[in-house]
Design an enzyme around this catalytic site. Structure first.
Site, PDB file in Angstrom:
ATOM      1  N   ASP A   1     -50.295   9.537  37.725  1.00  0.00           N
ATOM      2  CA  ASP A   1     -49.690  10.495  38.656  1.00  0.00           C
ATOM      3  C   ASP A   1     -49.783   9.874  40.046  1.00  0.00           C
ATOM      4  O   ASP A   1     -50.863   9.431  40.448  1.00  0.00           O
ATOM      5  CB  ASP A   1     -50.465  11.842  38.604  1.00  0.00           C
ATOM      6  CG  ASP A   1     -49.701  12.996  39.267  1.00  0.00           C
ATOM      7  OD1 ASP A   1     -49.220  12.814  40.398  1.00  0.00           O
ATOM      8  OD2 ASP A   1     -49.605  14.064  38.638  1.00  0.00           O
TER       9      ASP A   1
ATOM     10  N   CYS B   1     -44.072  15.226  34.179  1.00  0.00           N
ATOM     11  CA  CYS B   1     -43.730  15.137  35.608  1.00  0.00           C
ATOM     12  C   CYS B   1     -42.365  15.800  35.830  1.00  0.00           C
ATOM     13  O   CYS B   1     -41.606  15.976  34.887  1.00  0.00           O
ATOM     14  CB  CYS B   1     -43.712  13.674  36.051  1.00  0.00           C
ATOM     15  SG  CYS B   1     -42.599  12.654  35.082  1.00  0.00           S
ATOM     16  N   PRO B   2     -42.064  16.168  37.074  1.00  0.00           N
ATOM     17  CA  PRO B   2     -40.748  16.769  37.332  1.00  0.00           C
ATOM     18  C   PRO B   2     -39.666  15.695  37.320  1.00  0.00           C
ATOM     19  O   PRO B   2     -39.971  14.499  37.423  1.00  0.00           O
ATOM     20  CB  PRO B   2     -40.902  17.371  38.728  1.00  0.00           C
ATOM     21  CG  PRO B   2     -41.991  16.578  39.373  1.00  0.00           C
ATOM     22  CD  PRO B   2     -42.889  16.086  38.288  1.00  0.00           C
TER      23      PRO B   2
ATOM     24  N   THR C   1     -41.403  17.216  26.955  1.00  0.00           N
ATOM     25  CA  THR C   1     -41.133  18.650  27.143  1.00  0.00           C
ATOM     26  C   THR C   1     -40.762  18.919  28.598  1.00  0.00           C
ATOM     27  O   THR C   1     -40.750  20.076  29.024  1.00  0.00           O
ATOM     28  CB  THR C   1     -42.364  19.520  26.780  1.00  0.00           C
ATOM     29  OG1 THR C   1     -43.483  19.026  27.515  1.00  0.00           O
ATOM     30  CG2 THR C   1     -42.661  19.505  25.301  1.00  0.00           C
ATOM     31  N   SER C   2     -40.480  17.857  29.372  1.00  0.00           N
ATOM     32  CA  SER C   2     -40.234  18.088  30.806  1.00  0.00           C
ATOM     33  C   SER C   2     -38.752  18.201  31.135  1.00  0.00           C
ATOM     34  O   SER C   2     -38.235  19.306  31.269  1.00  0.00           O
ATOM     35  CB  SER C   2     -40.888  17.002  31.641  1.00  0.00           C
ATOM     36  OG  SER C   2     -42.167  17.425  32.014  1.00  0.00           O
ATOM     37  N   ARG C   3     -38.087  17.106  31.272  1.00  0.00           N
ATOM     38  CA  ARG C   3     -36.648  17.119  31.540  1.00  0.00           C
ATOM     39  C   ARG C   3     -36.011  15.922  30.835  1.00  0.00           C
ATOM     40  O   ARG C   3     -36.578  14.827  30.820  1.00  0.00           O
ATOM     41  CB  ARG C   3     -36.364  17.027  33.049  1.00  0.00           C
ATOM     42  CG  ARG C   3     -36.635  18.315  33.822  1.00  0.00           C
ATOM     43  CD  ARG C   3     -35.688  19.454  33.435  1.00  0.00           C
ATOM     44  NE  ARG C   3     -35.943  20.692  34.161  1.00  0.00           N
ATOM     45  CZ  ARG C   3     -36.716  21.680  33.738  1.00  0.00           C
ATOM     46  NH1 ARG C   3     -37.351  21.588  32.585  1.00  0.00           N
ATOM     47  NH2 ARG C   3     -36.860  22.788  34.460  1.00  0.00           N
TER      48      ARG C   3
ATOM     49  N   ASP D   1     -38.090  18.156  23.456  1.00  0.00           N
ATOM     50  CA  ASP D   1     -37.680  19.539  23.694  1.00  0.00           C
ATOM     51  C   ASP D   1     -36.524  19.576  24.680  1.00  0.00           C
ATOM     52  O   ASP D   1     -35.970  20.632  24.946  1.00  0.00           O
ATOM     53  CB  ASP D   1     -38.866  20.348  24.236  1.00  0.00           C
ATOM     54  CG  ASP D   1     -38.523  21.827  24.376  1.00  0.00           C
ATOM     55  OD1 ASP D   1     -38.012  22.402  23.390  1.00  0.00           O
ATOM     56  OD2 ASP D   1     -38.741  22.403  25.457  1.00  0.00           O
TER      57      ASP D   1
ATOM     58  N   GLU E   1     -28.308  17.933  27.720  1.00  0.00           N
ATOM     59  CA  GLU E   1     -28.511  19.196  27.001  1.00  0.00           C
ATOM     60  C   GLU E   1     -27.647  20.344  27.528  1.00  0.00           C
ATOM     61  O   GLU E   1     -27.327  21.280  26.788  1.00  0.00           O
ATOM     62  CB  GLU E   1     -29.981  19.613  27.043  1.00  0.00           C
ATOM     63  CG  GLU E   1     -30.472  20.037  28.423  1.00  0.00           C
ATOM     64  CD  GLU E   1     -31.936  20.463  28.415  1.00  0.00           C
ATOM     65  OE1 GLU E   1     -32.762  19.687  27.915  1.00  0.00           O
ATOM     66  OE2 GLU E   1     -32.239  21.558  28.924  1.00  0.00           O
TER      67      GLU E   1
ATOM     68  N   HIS F   1     -35.034  23.055  24.171  1.00  0.00           N
ATOM     69  CA  HIS F   1     -35.644  23.539  25.424  1.00  0.00           C
ATOM     70  C   HIS F   1     -36.323  24.892  25.188  1.00  0.00           C
ATOM     71  O   HIS F   1     -36.051  25.865  25.884  1.00  0.00           O
ATOM     72  CB  HIS F   1     -34.602  23.637  26.537  1.00  0.00           C
ATOM     73  CG  HIS F   1     -35.193  23.451  27.904  1.00  0.00           C
ATOM     74  ND1 HIS F   1     -34.660  22.623  28.852  1.00  0.00           N
ATOM     75  CD2 HIS F   1     -36.306  23.994  28.481  1.00  0.00           C
ATOM     76  CE1 HIS F   1     -35.391  22.669  29.948  1.00  0.00           C
ATOM     77  NE2 HIS F   1     -36.404  23.502  29.758  1.00  0.00           N
TER      78      HIS F   1
HETATM   79  P1  NAI Z   1     -46.606  20.631  38.306  1.00  0.00           P
HETATM   80  O1  NAI Z   1     -45.850  20.630  39.582  1.00  0.00           O
HETATM   81  O2  NAI Z   1     -47.841  21.454  38.184  1.00  0.00           O
HETATM   82  O3  NAI Z   1     -47.003  19.121  37.934  1.00  0.00           O
HETATM   83  C1  NAI Z   1     -46.136  18.041  38.031  1.00  0.00           C
HETATM   84  C2  NAI Z   1     -47.001  16.807  38.248  1.00  0.00           C
HETATM   85  O4  NAI Z   1     -46.138  15.666  38.188  1.00  0.00           O
HETATM   86  C3  NAI Z   1     -47.709  16.788  39.612  1.00  0.00           C
HETATM   87  O5  NAI Z   1     -49.086  16.512  39.454  1.00  0.00           O
HETATM   88  C4  NAI Z   1     -47.002  15.670  40.350  1.00  0.00           C
HETATM   89  O6  NAI Z   1     -47.865  14.991  41.253  1.00  0.00           O
HETATM   90  C5  NAI Z   1     -46.597  14.773  39.198  1.00  0.00           C
HETATM   91  N1  NAI Z   1     -45.599  13.784  39.557  1.00  0.00           N
HETATM   92  C6  NAI Z   1     -44.689  13.845  40.560  1.00  0.00           C
HETATM   93  N2  NAI Z   1     -43.988  12.683  40.580  1.00  0.00           N
HETATM   94  C7  NAI Z   1     -44.480  11.909  39.574  1.00  0.00           C
HETATM   95  C8  NAI Z   1     -44.167  10.592  39.122  1.00  0.00           C
HETATM   96  N3  NAI Z   1     -43.247   9.840  39.712  1.00  0.00           N
HETATM   97  N4  NAI Z   1     -44.880  10.121  38.051  1.00  0.00           N
HETATM   98  C9  NAI Z   1     -45.833  10.873  37.459  1.00  0.00           C
HETATM   99  N5  NAI Z   1     -46.173  12.103  37.872  1.00  0.00           N
HETATM  100  C10 NAI Z   1     -45.494  12.611  38.910  1.00  0.00           C
HETATM  101  O7  NAI Z   1     -45.542  21.001  37.189  1.00  0.00           O
HETATM  102  P2  NAI Z   1     -45.811  21.653  35.764  1.00  0.00           P
HETATM  103  O8  NAI Z   1     -45.833  23.135  35.887  1.00  0.00           O
HETATM  104  O9  NAI Z   1     -46.949  20.965  35.113  1.00  0.00           O
HETATM  105  O10 NAI Z   1     -44.447  21.272  35.012  1.00  0.00           O
HETATM  106  C11 NAI Z   1     -44.106  19.936  34.721  1.00  0.00           C
HETATM  107  C12 NAI Z   1     -42.664  19.887  34.283  1.00  0.00           C
HETATM  108  O11 NAI Z   1     -42.517  20.566  33.026  1.00  0.00           O
HETATM  109  C13 NAI Z   1     -41.689  20.628  35.193  1.00  0.00           C
HETATM  110  O12 NAI Z   1     -41.272  19.808  36.274  1.00  0.00           O
HETATM  111  C14 NAI Z   1     -40.536  20.928  34.288  1.00  0.00           C
HETATM  112  O13 NAI Z   1     -39.606  19.868  34.336  1.00  0.00           O
HETATM  113  C15 NAI Z   1     -41.159  20.934  32.898  1.00  0.00           C
HETATM  114  N6  NAI Z   1     -41.091  22.255  32.267  1.00  0.00           N
HETATM  115  C16 NAI Z   1     -40.490  22.340  31.048  1.00  0.00           C
HETATM  116  C17 NAI Z   1     -40.405  23.558  30.389  1.00  0.00           C
HETATM  117  C18 NAI Z   1     -39.787  23.667  29.033  1.00  0.00           C
HETATM  118  O14 NAI Z   1     -39.538  24.790  28.563  1.00  0.00           O
HETATM  119  N7  NAI Z   1     -39.520  22.579  28.337  1.00  0.00           N
HETATM  120  C19 NAI Z   1     -40.924  24.781  31.013  1.00  0.00           C
HETATM  121  C20 NAI Z   1     -41.603  24.563  32.274  1.00  0.00           C
HETATM  122  C21 NAI Z   1     -41.653  23.349  32.877  1.00  0.00           C
END
Ligand code: NAI
Length: 325
Positions: free
Chosen positions: A172, A200-201, A227-229, A253, A258, A290
């Site tokens: 991270d 990560c986002p 499961t992110s994007r 996911d 998508e 998703h």
């Molecule tokens: P969060 O904001 O708590 O954590 C994201 C982490 O990624 C942070 O620690 C950030 O520093 C880190 N990050 C930023 N840039 C990065 C990089 N270049 N390399 C590695 N890490 C990096 O977000 P949260 O709540 O943990 O969610 C993560 C992702 O999960 C969301 O961005 C969203 O895309 C995805 N998501 C998917 C869902 C689904 O139904 N499949 C539902 C909810 C979220």
């Protein structure tokens, strides 16, 4: 009565919004929100949108033209919103957190199912085929999980992995201070991980973080869980390396294209996306649409926070969950 137009809404979305509605008039549209469908929000000050709606410049212009003042995302991610363009034109709010457990648990479900081939075993036994041929998996215990992104979901997934007796390493760019997380560089994570899970986002720096070069740095037979994007992975490269068995399995996911398919039933259609068709057909790929967020707890929280956001907006209060860049 304040009116709110919802887009891309399905029965499971409506349940909690209807239950918790404090008196808004909700108009639910099944259509995704795009520049073409934005007109459906005419007469409404607020729209509620989701992960696969397209809130680009064109849609934002269209919404502004018809007098919409608020885009309330009923999700955490906002990569599908041109937030920079929206600034000063229309407010954007979101649900920053609803159930990180839902997503982390789904990531582990994908890994367990894929590895132990539960989906195939279930299909077989339903057909009274009790053969075990081809169902061999591996112990998770003692394997190394590499977690990319140690936010809410990544940290919970890490704890789940620890519960399975796995070693965990993480990358991270903004490491958590005073934590016992074993941070490594991205290249070290690629080289050491048996399983890589993306948390990560999606940003300009994370787009295609999994690509041909990064896959080449990984262990042979690595499992990748996303499961992110979808756009975190170059799907063409993933297919290529799945075919060569460099990547042993992928639990997905999300998928980079998508938006055109997910949440809809195309079971009677020949879909026009060869990469998606190949991925879905591969024996070492497990895809869900998703759905990682889809638990009762998450849906309740999404409705609660979105209604909170709408109340703040209609009461002219400071927007706690405003998206700023
Ligand atoms: P969060 O904001 O708590 O954590 C994201 C982490 O990624 C942070 O620690 C950030 O520093 C880190 N990050 C930023 N840039 C990065 C990089 N270049 N390399 C590695 N890490 C990096 O977000 P949260 O709540 O943990 O969610 C993560 C992702 O999960 C969301 O961005 C969203 O895309 C995805 N998501 C998917 C869902 C689904 O139904 N499949 C539902 C909810 C979220």
């Amino acid at each position: 009565m304040e009116q709110v137009a919802f887009f891309d809404t399905k029965p499971y979305d409506k349940e909690w919004f209807n239950k918790l509605n404090p008196g808004f008039k909700f108009k639910y549209h099944e259509h995704k929100l795009t520049a073409d469908s934005a007109g459906l929000a005419a007469g409404y000050k607020a729209v509620v949108a989701f992960v696969n709606d397209t809130l680009d410049k064109e849609t934002i212009d269209r919404l502004c033209e018809i007098g919409v003042k608020l885009i309330a995302m009923r999700c955490a991610g906002y990569n599908n919103v041109d937030v920079k363009y929206a600034q000063g034109k229309i407010d954007v709010v979101r649900v920053p957190t609803y159930s990180p457990y839902a997503v982390a648990e789904h990531a582990m479900a994908l890994l367990l199912t894929l590895n132990r081939k539960i989906h195939k075993a279930s299909n077989r036994t339903r057909d009274f085929n009790f053969s075990l041929n081809g169902l061999t998996g591996f112990d998770l215990h003692g394997k190394t999980a590499g977690i990319i992104g140690t936010g809410q979901i990544g940290c919970i997934f890490m704890d789940i992995c620890k519960g399975f007796g796995m070693k965990t390493i993480a990358y991270d760019p903004y490491p958590k201070e005073n934590s016992d997380i074993n941070y490594v560089s991205l290249d070290e994570l690629f080289a050491q991980s048996d399983i890589i899970s993306l948390h990560c986002p999606l940003t300009s720096s994370t787009r295609y973080i999994i690509n041909e070069d990064s896959i080449k740095k990984m262990k042979d037979g690595v499992y990748i869980i996303n499961t992110s994007r979808g756009q975190l992975i170059d799907s063409d490269a993933l297919v290529r390396y799945l075919k060569e068995h460099k990547v042993g399995g992928a639990g997905l996911d999300v998928y980079e294209e998508e938006t055109a398919f997910f949440f809809e039933d195309y079971s009677s259609t020949v879909i026009n996306d060869d990469v998606l068709s190949i991925l879905v057909s591969m024996p070492n790929v497990l895809m869900t649409s998703h759905q990682a967020f889809l638990t009762n707890e998450a849906l309740q929280k999404i409705a609660e926070v979105t209604i909170f956001n709408l109340n703040q907006f209609y009461n002219g209060e400071e927007l706690t969950n405003r998206v700023v860049i």
